[in-house]
Design a protein around this motif. Structure first.
Motif, PDB file in Angstrom:
ATOM      1  N   THR A 244      27.405  70.284  17.506  1.00 50.40           N
ATOM      2  CA  THR A 244      26.450  69.231  16.647  1.00 50.40           C
ATOM      3  C   THR A 244      27.102  67.941  16.810  1.00 50.40           C
ATOM      4  O   THR A 244      28.267  67.605  16.463  1.00 50.40           O
ATOM      5  N   VAL A 245      26.572  66.782  17.135  1.00 50.62           N
ATOM      6  CA  VAL A 245      26.670  65.665  17.286  1.00 50.62           C
ATOM      7  C   VAL A 245      26.236  64.658  16.023  1.00 50.62           C
ATOM      8  O   VAL A 245      26.912  63.778  15.622  1.00 50.62           O
ATOM      9  N   ASP A 246      24.799  65.128  15.547  1.00 50.47           N
ATOM     10  CA  ASP A 246      24.414  64.223  14.462  1.00 50.47           C
ATOM     11  C   ASP A 246      23.464  65.304  13.623  1.00 50.47           C
ATOM     12  O   ASP A 246      22.539  65.633  14.071  1.00 50.47           O
ATOM     13  N   PRO A 247      23.937  65.837  12.249  1.00 49.53           N
ATOM     14  CA  PRO A 247      23.314  66.747  11.488  1.00 49.53           C
ATOM     15  C   PRO A 247      21.962  66.180  11.248  1.00 49.53           C
ATOM     16  O   PRO A 247      20.875  67.206  10.926  1.00 49.53           O
ATOM     17  N   SER A 248      21.803  64.948  11.359  1.00 51.95           N
ATOM     18  CA  SER A 248      20.362  64.329  11.028  1.00 51.95           C
ATOM     19  C   SER A 248      19.735  64.007  12.387  1.00 51.95           C
ATOM     20  O   SER A 248      18.488  63.332  12.017  1.00 51.95           O
ATOM     21  N   GLY A 249      20.001  64.480  13.229  1.00 53.29           N
ATOM     22  CA  GLY A 249      19.392  64.058  14.574  1.00 53.29           C
ATOM     23  C   GLY A 249      18.217  64.875  15.135  1.00 53.29           C
ATOM     24  O   GLY A 249      17.474  65.457  14.271  1.00 53.29           O
ATOM     25  N   MET A 250      17.721  64.684  16.215  1.00 50.21           N
ATOM     26  CA  MET A 250      16.566  65.419  16.649  1.00 50.21           C
ATOM     27  C   MET A 250      16.975  66.783  16.763  1.00 50.21           C
ATOM     28  O   MET A 250      17.886  67.374  16.979  1.00 50.21           O
ATOM     29  N   MET A 251      15.532  67.370  16.744  1.00 49.76           N
ATOM     30  CA  MET A 251      15.780  68.968  16.667  1.00 49.76           C
ATOM     31  C   MET A 251      15.862  69.276  18.270  1.00 49.76           C
ATOM     32  O   MET A 251      15.221  68.981  19.103  1.00 49.76           O
ATOM     33  N   CYS A 252      16.816  70.215  18.413  1.00 46.93           N
ATOM     34  CA  CYS A 252      16.904  70.912  19.627  1.00 46.93           C
ATOM     35  C   CYS A 252      16.246  72.044  19.670  1.00 46.93           C
ATOM     36  O   CYS A 252      15.565  72.764  18.755  1.00 46.93           O
ATOM     37  N   GLU A 253      15.928  72.793  20.989  1.00 46.04           N
ATOM     38  CA  GLU A 253      15.022  73.594  21.255  1.00 46.04           C
ATOM     39  C   GLU A 253      15.623  75.143  20.655  1.00 46.04           C
ATOM     40  O   GLU A 253      14.958  76.157  20.656  1.00 46.04           O
ATOM     41  N   CYS A 254      17.130  74.877  20.364  1.00 43.51           N
ATOM     42  CA  CYS A 254      17.583  76.283  19.917  1.00 43.51           C
ATOM     43  C   CYS A 254      17.301  76.404  18.321  1.00 43.51           C
ATOM     44  O   CYS A 254      17.825  77.415  17.915  1.00 43.51           O
ATOM     45  N   GLY A 255      16.710  75.372  17.649  1.00 42.54           N
ATOM     46  CA  GLY A 255      16.401  75.491  16.113  1.00 42.54           C
ATOM     47  C   GLY A 255      17.397  74.926  15.439  1.00 42.54           C
ATOM     48  O   GLY A 255      17.051  74.832  14.192  1.00 42.54           O
ATOM     49  N   LYS A 256      18.338  74.121  16.097  1.00 41.78           N
ATOM     50  CA  LYS A 256      19.359  73.378  15.083  1.00 41.78           C
ATOM     51  C   LYS A 256      18.948  71.949  15.387  1.00 41.78           C
ATOM     52  O   LYS A 256      18.637  71.651  16.430  1.00 41.78           O
ATOM     53  N   ALA A 257      19.396  71.119  14.156  1.00 39.01           N
ATOM     54  CA  ALA A 257      19.352  69.681  14.566  1.00 39.01           C
ATOM     55  C   ALA A 257      20.489  68.890  15.284  1.00 39.01           C
ATOM     56  O   ALA A 257      21.587  69.387  14.727  1.00 39.01           O
ATOM     57  N   GLY A 258      20.353  68.123  15.910  1.00 37.00           N
ATOM     58  CA  GLY A 258      21.387  66.972  16.231  1.00 37.00           C
ATOM     59  C   GLY A 258      22.630  67.716  17.341  1.00 37.00           C
ATOM     60  O   GLY A 258      23.765  67.329  17.147  1.00 37.00           O
ATOM     61  N   CYS A 259      22.130  68.499  18.003  1.00 39.23           N
ATOM     62  CA  CYS A 259      22.874  69.205  19.190  1.00 39.23           C
ATOM     63  C   CYS A 259      22.953  68.128  20.290  1.00 39.23           C
ATOM     64  O   CYS A 259      22.297  67.283  20.625  1.00 39.23           O
ATOM     65  N   LEU A 260      24.413  68.310  20.808  1.00 39.38           N
ATOM     66  CA  LEU A 260      24.784  67.072  22.044  1.00 39.38           C
ATOM     67  C   LEU A 260      23.688  67.355  23.004  1.00 39.38           C
ATOM     68  O   LEU A 260      23.435  65.911  23.419  1.00 39.38           O
ATOM     69  N   GLN A 261      23.047  68.407  23.456  1.00 39.16           N
ATOM     70  CA  GLN A 261      22.203  68.373  24.565  1.00 39.16           C
ATOM     71  C   GLN A 261      20.977  67.653  24.348  1.00 39.16           C
ATOM     72  O   GLN A 261      20.360  67.134  25.244  1.00 39.16           O
ATOM     73  N   THR A 262      20.655  67.294  23.088  1.00 36.46           N
ATOM     74  CA  THR A 262      19.270  66.486  23.059  1.00 36.46           C
ATOM     75  C   THR A 262      19.455  65.091  23.118  1.00 36.46           C
ATOM     76  O   THR A 262      18.473  64.471  23.292  1.00 36.46           O
ATOM     77  N   TYR A 263      20.703  64.612  23.459  1.00 31.56           N
ATOM     78  CA  TYR A 263      20.700  63.329  23.827  1.00 31.56           C
ATOM     79  C   TYR A 263      20.982  62.966  25.623  1.00 31.56           C
ATOM     80  O   TYR A 263      20.953  62.065  25.794  1.00 31.56           O
ATOM     81  N   ILE A 264      21.041  64.310  26.163  1.00 30.72           N
ATOM     82  CA  ILE A 264      21.472  64.109  27.660  1.00 30.72           C
ATOM     83  C   ILE A 264      20.272  64.950  28.348  1.00 30.72           C
ATOM     84  O   ILE A 264      19.923  64.532  29.318  1.00 30.72           O
TER      85      ILE A 264
END
Length: 385
Positions: A244-264
């Motif tokens: 987790t990079v940002d708990p308030s960040g974008m939703m990841c396809e895994c169902g969690k918010a703010g995963c590192l891969q959502t920025y890359i």
């Protein structure tokens, strides 16, 4: 220390000699004995067995000084073949690999993101048959199939525990693929087999502690320590994309918010790009950046920043001697390596660790997973034998 029976020790000695010949050919019996500490009689027995099985060939003779000449040993590379398969969201790559990790035949096949496991398994069998016929390959030489795919894999059982990219959960891939093809199956995470290939045949040859990072439809890493894949309890070591990079960040396809891969990753970059204007492919996004469109410049340079942050995190955690950049993004856009190295590493890698590792680009590029999967299958075959 655990005591092993004589049969186990004989098998281990044979495997040791086999690997030495494979990695140091052409080589003499005397040199093998010196490297292993085994007696000349033991070496001659093992070499005889391997030759009888068709794995070895005698090379040219060399002078042994004033004494008699020594016969050099080498591998009969086509004596054993394996199949390496890479499964991704929209493509399936299948290759036939020889003992030296060389692809003797390969092909790419489109697949739909919602293709079922059963359909994919049938298509793998069809692809292998097609490649073998096209290249006139003796199918009896194929000793097994290795499959590399994104996600968490129970590599002992050959079960895909969970793959977001493929949409698979608890799929007994090894069992089902063996039913279709008849071959022994090895299944593993794609980055782990890619790292194995780079360690054995690519950029990390000679490294003792390798970290490989993959950037594409997902983000992940794999670690090779003293020649062995570092796996963790669930074979999920290296799943850095879901930190987790940002708990308030974008939703990841895994169902969690703010995963590192959502920025890359590719899908997230395209999703954000389409908030500005229609962009169908990652190539279009990079073209917009080259054209100087501010929003595209921002998205891509932010991705580069997070790549550098990822490198720093991995270097801090594992202190590797080599870091390899790989994955679909890097394969498609080789300039990523230079930009990350020249503009971002000095900013984001912790100062005491700068210069402590070699920063490398993948030498095997898109072939890495096929080669690594094929070599994994061969390793499994020789260990069992």
């Amino acid at each position: 220390m655990e005591k092993h029976d004589q049969g186990f020790m004989r098998k281990q000695n044979k495997l040791t000699v086999f690997e030495i010949i494979k990695n140091h050919q052409p080589i003499s019996r005397a040199t093998i004995a010196k490297m292993t500490g085994m007696s000349p009689t033991t070496i001659s027995r093992i070499v005889g067995e391997l030759t009888e099985q068709g794995y070895l060939r005698n090379s040219d003779q060399i002078s042994g000084g004033l004494g008699r000449k020594s016969t050099l040993l080498g591998m009969a590379n086509a004596s054993v073949l394996s199949v390496g398969v890479e499964l991704d969201r929209s493509v399936m790559s299948v290759g036939i690999v020889d003992l030296q990790g060389k692809l003797v035949a390969s092909g790419k096949f489109d697949r739909t993101p919602d293709e079922s496991p059963d359909r994919t398994i049938v298509r793998i069998g069809e692809a292998i048959d097609g490649l073998a016929k096209r290249e006139s390959i003796d199918m009896t030489r194929i000793v097994g199939i290795g499959v590399g795919l994104p996600g968490i894999v129970n590599n002992d059982e050959g079960v895909v525990v969970f793959s977001v990219q493929l949409g698979w959960k608890d799929v007994p891939l090894a069992e089902k693929l063996k039913e279709v093809t008849g071959y022994e199956i090895a299944v593993d995470n794609e980055l782990k087999v890619r790292a194995l290939a780079e360690h054995l045949k690519g950029a990390a040859a000679g490294s003792t502690r390798t970290a490989l990072l993959g950037f594409g439809h997902g983000v992940g890493s794999a670690i090779i320590l003293e020649g062995e894949i570092y796996r963790g309890v669930m074979n999920s070591a290296g799943e850095i994309g879901h930190t987790t990079v940002d708990p308030s960040g974008m939703m990841c396809e895994c169902g969690k918010a703010g995963c590192l891969q959502t920025y890359i990753n590719i899908n997230s970059l395209l999703a954000e790009a389409n908030r500005i204007r229609p962009v169908g492919t990652i190539e279009e996004l990079f073209e917009a950046r080259r054209a100087g469109e501010h929003w595209a410049v921002h998205l891509i340079e932010r991705a580069f920043m997070y790549m550098a942050i990822t490198i720093n995190n991995v270097v801090c955690m594992y202190n590797p001697d080599s870091v390899i950049l790989s994955g679909e993004l890097v394969d498609k856009f080789p300039e990523i390596y230079d930009e990350v190295q020249q503009l971002y590493l000095s900013r984001y890698v912790w100062m005491p660790l700068r210069g402590s590792f070699s920063f490398l680009r993948s030498q095997l590029d898109e072939r890495g997973v096929m080669i690594g999967s094929g070599l994994l299958s061969q390793n499994r075959f020789f260990a069992l034998e």
